[in-house]
Design an enzyme around this catalytic site. Sequence first.
Site, PDB file in Angstrom:
ATOM      1  N   GLU A  65       0.808  -1.219   0.000  1.00 37.23           N
ATOM      2  CA  GLU A  65       0.000   0.000   0.000  1.00 37.23           C
ATOM      3  C   GLU A  65       0.847   1.278   0.000  1.00 37.23           C
ATOM      4  O   GLU A  65       0.491   2.257  -0.645  1.00 37.23           O
ATOM      5  CB  GLU A  65      -0.920  -0.006   1.224  1.00 37.23           C
ATOM      6  N   ASP A  66       1.970   1.263   0.710  1.00 40.06           N
ATOM      7  CA  ASP A  66       2.705   2.507   0.953  1.00 40.06           C
ATOM      8  C   ASP A  66       4.102   2.589   0.358  1.00 40.06           C
ATOM      9  O   ASP A  66       4.799   3.579   0.592  1.00 40.06           O
ATOM     10  CB  ASP A  66       2.823   2.735   2.471  1.00 40.06           C
TER      11      ASP A  66
END
Length: 184
Positions: A65-66
């Site tokens: 996600e990051d």
Amino acid sequence: MTDLVRRAYIFAKEKHKNQFMKCNPNRPFFDHCINVYNHLMRNIPSDYKNIEILGATALLHDVIEDTDASYEDLQGLFGKEVADNVMALTKDKSLPRHLQIGESIQRLYSSSRDARLVKLADRYINLLDIPPLWSEQKCLDYIKDSKLISDSLGENSKRLKTLLDEKIENYREMVDDIFDERAL
């Protein structure tokens, strides 16, 4: 610490190395991953069978996600089970924000118990602090989403659900205190 968990620790630390906490920009974001891992290890029964996969998933839960890490990267380095867990924990940012939590919970229902346990622990850790730039409404929405996570996934661990519910109530009190003070 097993070899899988050690490798997950090193990988996540490297991938998150230039990221910092929303609540405290002086703290490395990787501290969050360590906190999720530690919360799980303290609160999962000692006879839990999948502790190695659970630990690796906790440390890696935000890397797709990051960061620039991909599902394929995780599958090659940590195996399909860990990669599937992390993918299940990754928000679908193509959806409007108000639909992401429901879609995320639906995806977690069809994933492993490990992924669901990590989500409970992740939300608990996220409720330790209030990001300074959040509005009261954003905080209240976060409380609502947190309650939905607890109610939807809590059956996977009575202990983690109880702790999360207590933290939600504590967060609600912190929000009330902060926004009551600002109104003065």
